[in-house]
Motif scaffolding. Structure first.
Motif: not given
Length: 93
Positions: A2-9
């Motif tokens: 999985x890649x980190x998303x800006x909204x998750x951060x």
């Protein structure tokens, strides 16, 4: 993977900040009460200890005429070693 998303951060950062402020708010409310309870409990324990030591070291006789001191708990004075005599020196001019 999985890649980190800006909204998750941003969401994670929001949760961390929210948790920090909630913890800070609850600490201001509950910590004084907790400290008060701990101090009261320590005071009670101190009073019980004082009563126990006074009850053990001072015993009254049935006649109430004399007081017996239990010297088992009394501190003994230490003798200092005498190494030599004291000599008073006078300054010569």
């Amino acid at each position: 993977m999985q890649e980190a998303s800006f909204s998750g951060f941003i969401r994670t950062l929001f949760y961390i900040i929210a948790f920090y402020y909630i913890f800070k708010f609850l600490a201001k409310l509950l910590l004084p009460l907790l400290v008060k309870k701990v101090v009261e409990k320590a005071g009670e324990n101190f009073q019980k200890q004082q009563q126990n030591t006074q009850g053990n070291s001072w015993q009254k006789t049935p006649n109430n005429d004399e007081i017996i001191i239990d010297s088992a708990n009394a501190k003994k004075t230490r003798e200092t070693k005498k190494v030599g005599d004291y000599v008073d020196y006078e300054e010569l001019e």
